[in-house]
Every structure is written in C-alpha cells, then in structure tokens.
Design a protein around this motif. Sequence first.
Motif, PDB file in Angstrom:
ATOM      1  N   UNK A 141      -4.492 -17.858  -0.980  1.00  0.00           N
ATOM      2  CA  UNK A 141      -4.929 -18.061  -2.364  1.00  0.00           C
ATOM      3  C   UNK A 141      -6.140 -17.204  -2.722  1.00  0.00           C
ATOM      4  N   UNK A 142      -6.873 -16.709  -1.724  1.00  0.00           N
ATOM      5  CA  UNK A 142      -8.080 -15.909  -1.956  1.00  0.00           C
ATOM      6  C   UNK A 142      -7.774 -14.443  -2.219  1.00  0.00           C
ATOM      7  N   UNK A 143      -6.728 -13.909  -1.589  1.00  0.00           N
ATOM      8  CA  UNK A 143      -6.435 -12.483  -1.716  1.00  0.00           C
ATOM      9  C   UNK A 143      -4.976 -12.208  -1.378  1.00  0.00           C
ATOM     10  N   UNK A 144      -4.511 -11.017  -1.820  1.00  0.00           N
ATOM     11  CA  UNK A 144      -3.112 -10.648  -1.637  1.00  0.00           C
ATOM     12  C   UNK A 144      -2.886  -9.682  -0.472  1.00  0.00           C
ATOM     13  N   UNK A 145      -3.888  -8.833  -0.189  1.00  0.00           N
ATOM     14  CA  UNK A 145      -3.750  -7.816   0.852  1.00  0.00           C
ATOM     15  C   UNK A 145      -5.007  -7.765   1.700  1.00  0.00           C
ATOM     16  N   UNK A 170     -12.136  -7.371  -4.590  1.00  0.00           N
ATOM     17  CA  UNK A 170     -12.081  -7.373  -3.136  1.00  0.00           C
ATOM     18  C   UNK A 170     -13.186  -8.243  -2.546  1.00  0.00           C
ATOM     19  N   UNK A 171     -12.960  -8.616  -1.288  1.00  0.00           N
ATOM     20  CA  UNK A 171     -13.957  -9.252  -0.433  1.00  0.00           C
ATOM     21  C   UNK A 171     -14.032  -8.393   0.825  1.00  0.00           C
ATOM     22  N   UNK A 172     -15.236  -8.215   1.327  1.00  0.00           N
ATOM     23  CA  UNK A 172     -15.464  -7.413   2.540  1.00  0.00           C
ATOM     24  C   UNK A 172     -15.891  -8.385   3.633  1.00  0.00           C
ATOM     25  N   UNK A 173     -15.082  -8.528   4.675  1.00  0.00           N
ATOM     26  CA  UNK A 173     -15.308  -9.574   5.664  1.00  0.00           C
ATOM     27  C   UNK A 173     -15.321  -9.039   7.088  1.00  0.00           C
ATOM     28  N   UNK A 174     -16.199  -9.605   7.896  1.00  0.00           N
ATOM     29  CA  UNK A 174     -16.133  -9.406   9.338  1.00  0.00           C
ATOM     30  C   UNK A 174     -14.920 -10.149   9.874  1.00  0.00           C
ATOM     31  N   UNK A 175     -14.445  -9.767  11.047  1.00  0.00           N
ATOM     32  CA  UNK A 175     -13.325 -10.481  11.663  1.00  0.00           C
ATOM     33  C   UNK A 175     -13.585 -11.980  11.697  1.00  0.00           C
ATOM     34  N   UNK A 180     -11.876 -17.274   9.868  1.00  0.00           N
ATOM     35  CA  UNK A 180     -12.197 -18.623   9.368  1.00  0.00           C
ATOM     36  C   UNK A 180     -11.442 -18.914   8.074  1.00  0.00           C
ATOM     37  N   UNK A 181     -11.366 -17.934   7.193  1.00  0.00           N
ATOM     38  CA  UNK A 181     -10.632 -18.130   5.939  1.00  0.00           C
ATOM     39  C   UNK A 181      -9.143 -18.369   6.234  1.00  0.00           C
ATOM     40  N   UNK A 182      -8.612 -17.639   7.165  1.00  0.00           N
ATOM     41  CA  UNK A 182      -7.190 -17.767   7.495  1.00  0.00           C
ATOM     42  C   UNK A 182      -6.880 -19.113   8.148  1.00  0.00           C
TER      43      UNK A 182
END
Length: 184
Positions: A141-145, A170-175, A180-182
């Motif tokens: 729900x947060x992003x598509x790609x 976009x969101x820029x995320x560390x692994x 955690x989001x996933x």
Amino acid sequence: MKEEIGFKELEKNIETTIYEGILKLGYNPDEALSIYYDLDLLNYLLQKDFIHNIQCLDHLQEFITYVNPRLYNIDILLEKGRFKFTVPKEGIAYIYKENQNNNFLTELIKLVKTHNFTLEDVLAVFGHYSNEFVCEEMNNSEFQYVIYFKDSNIDKFKYCFSFDEMGGYYHRLLDYSFNRIMEE
C-alpha cells in the motif's frame, strides 16, 4: 573496532540523509539541520542492542567526539521518544562539499522534484550509472515499485516509487527499513 564501524555507518547515514534534503530544498550556508532516528534504526546502524534510549544516548556521546572533526558540534537529544540529531551550519557545509560528487542522487532528485516523471524515466537514471539494478513491482500500500543497484557501492538504498494521477513519489530506504515495512 565494532564501535568505529557502527559510527561510520551512522555518520554516512546522517550525511546522505541531510544531503538528500539539501538537494530537495536547496543549500543555505547559514542553517543547521535536524534529523530524527528511532532506537531500532540506531541499533541497526551502530550494530548494538540497546534496550533503553538513555543507554543509546550515553553511547552517542562517543559518537559526537568521533564526528566532531567533520560535523562539528553535533547535538543529540531525546525528543518525544526519538533521537534528534542537529548538525550545525559548519557540519552542513562539510556535508554539502563532500557529497557533491553524488551524481546519481543529484540526477534522481532533479527528476523526482518535477513529480511529472514515469517509471521509464527513473529506470533511465539508474541505467545511466549501471545496468546492474533491480526493479520489482510490489504488492504494498506504500509503494508500487522498488528499485536498487545490485552493487551497493554505487548506492546502498532501496528506492520505493508510487505513481498516481498527481505524479510520481518515492521513499529512500535502507534494507533494514524496507524489510520492516514489508513485514507489516
């Protein structure tokens, strides 16, 4: 030695996060900037297992000494359960100067600031720096790609994009943050 590795990771994260902000908002040589961290992300970056914020804050006093030659009198305090890192204008000047060769991030931010871009435009920016990158369509729900380089030496972040009638974001995320989001 583990202390220094964690300190290097935290310092690099502060630098790249602030530099991303400078690219988005512009550079003002007279301003200090602040960013916030939760305890769990600090534990990840520092390679620690602090349970309480106060333990981590005590440890961060050593970090202040470690980064002082570059980020100057960085201030770290607890604010509403999170750690607020304030880098003074001298440290911001250092970050701005030291990161100006980050052409990938500069080009990507220039593109996304328009909000009028496509997935193909983003892939072209990634492809300009390496053909070895991953682009996955996500069921989130947060992003598509999610797009990232296979070689983390180019850039270690995962870029999570969404597109709608208002444009691209976009969101820029560390692994760590991505994982955690996933899990949610």
